[in-house]
Design an enzyme around this catalytic site. Sequence first.
Site, PDB file in Angstrom:
ATOM      1  N   ASP A  94      36.978  23.970  33.757  1.00  0.00           N
ATOM      2  CA  ASP A  94      35.627  23.258  35.220  1.00  0.00           C
ATOM      3  C   ASP A  94      35.136  23.774  35.737  1.00  0.00           C
ATOM      4  OD1 ASP A  94      37.562  21.641  35.483  1.00  0.00           O
ATOM      5  OD2 ASP A  94      36.974  20.028  34.516  1.00  0.00           O
ATOM      6  N   ASP A 268      36.290  20.474  24.152  1.00  0.00           N
ATOM      7  CA  ASP A 268      37.780  20.151  24.866  1.00  0.00           C
ATOM      8  C   ASP A 268      37.304  18.670  25.047  1.00  0.00           C
ATOM      9  OD1 ASP A 268      37.664  19.477  27.549  1.00  0.00           O
ATOM     10  OD2 ASP A 268      35.504  20.219  27.086  1.00  0.00           O
ATOM     11  N   CYS A 306      50.697  15.401   6.875  1.00  0.00           N
ATOM     12  CA  CYS A 306      50.599  16.870   7.687  1.00  0.00           C
ATOM     13  C   CYS A 306      51.755  17.896   7.782  1.00  0.00           C
ATOM     14  CB  CYS A 306      50.764  16.421   9.334  1.00  0.00           C
ATOM     15  SG  CYS A 306      50.795  16.848  10.426  1.00  0.00           S
ATOM     16  N   CYS A 308      53.029  19.867  10.469  1.00  0.00           N
ATOM     17  CA  CYS A 308      53.140  19.849  11.511  1.00  0.00           C
ATOM     18  C   CYS A 308      55.041  19.370  11.930  1.00  0.00           C
ATOM     19  CB  CYS A 308      52.947  18.979  13.005  1.00  0.00           C
ATOM     20  SG  CYS A 308      53.606  17.737  13.003  1.00  0.00           S
ATOM     21  N   CYS A 311      55.980  16.518  11.932  1.00  0.00           N
ATOM     22  CA  CYS A 311      56.199  15.526  10.551  1.00  0.00           C
ATOM     23  C   CYS A 311      57.047  16.084   9.753  1.00  0.00           C
ATOM     24  CB  CYS A 311      54.496  15.711  10.113  1.00  0.00           C
ATOM     25  SG  CYS A 311      53.783  14.463  10.962  1.00  0.00           S
ATOM     26  N   HIS A 337      52.290  15.797  18.068  1.00  0.00           N
ATOM     27  CA  HIS A 337      51.305  15.854  17.041  1.00  0.00           C
ATOM     28  C   HIS A 337      49.665  15.212  16.292  1.00  0.00           C
ATOM     29  CE1 HIS A 337      50.540  13.975  12.930  1.00  0.00           C
ATOM     30  NE2 HIS A 337      49.338  13.795  13.224  1.00  0.00           N
TER      31      HIS A 337
END
Length: 379
Positions: A94, A268, A306, A308, A311, A337
């Site tokens: 930015d 974002d 989930c 991931c 998890c 996560h």
Amino acid sequence: MTPITYELIKTCKQTGARLGRVHTPHGSFDTPVFMPVGTLATVKTMSPEELKEMNANIILSNTYHLWLRPGQDIIKEAGGLHRFMNWNGAILTDSGGFQVFSLSDMRDIKEEGVHFRNHLSGEKLFLSPEKAMSIQNDLGSDIMMAFDECPPYPAEHQYMKDSVERTSRWAERCLTAHQRKDDQGLFGIIQGGEYEDLRKQSASDLVSLDFPGYAIGGLSVGEPKAVMNKVLEFTTPLLPANKPRYLMGVGSPDSLIDGALRGVDMFDCVLPTRIARNGTCMTSNGRLVVRNAKYARDFTPIDENCDCHVCRNYTRAYIRHLIKCNETFGFRLTTYHNLHFLLKLMEQVRTAISEDRLGSFKEEFFEQYGFNKPNARNF
């Protein structure tokens, strides 16, 4: 040739949402996309390898904060931000404008730029369009943002009109000052608050300058979500169909889906990493505060739906224990996560667009997540 190009792959017949791909000097990424925020050249508690593992292909860094620490000269000497932080994917920086207006109570906006005080030391500083370009050129990000004024919400129409006109003049100065047009793309930022006529004016000014991409600024700054959605509905059609559209500072699951429905390609927000550090997790069934006492003997994953790494391997009880003990590993697990959850959500959004069912997906997701319940809690 611009170093940043957008490829439109499909438009959802059900909603008009866009499936696309953005090409950068450090690789391509599919859109709509959520971009993790690495303010100080790191996504808090995450390694670049972990971000790659969860299929993040673009991250953000912050011009203002890196200017203060460690300094643009050090990052330039290191070979640019990619080498400095060992990240080989795309990076968006930015302009520093939002931080100037949000972190400093003592600021003086002039045509040449903004005089303000360092929020860390109190030192007097000055940031202009030319300085913002110089810093970002030294950082070497793939996508740079023009320096703009970030007005508060709400703001009177005349104040916003003056701000929009100043932002347009600053955008021209940014284009002139940008020195690395072959390997860094510069996006313009559409402002105008909630006023449709000013959004039209801002879009007209900036589209005429032919930036390779456009951000929609001045949203997610305290306005009701209905106002944000309304502004998106009359703003995104004003932007070129062959260039990426970026909604700044948005990261709640409902807003990501609502933004994609309205033609936004890039998002974002620090939300998933910030709430992770106080034990709040995003799950397929809604918000879960894992530090709460009721999870002390809960040996199930954060989210049973989930896949991931967290998890698959750790329980709510264990993660709660770590967070209550202020162990960094606990914050790493909740952060991993949450980022995985949003990246996976955007993958599901892209699939829904490709199958012409994003509207149906929204209804199903909102119902399961609990957004349709009376007094539903968001983030």
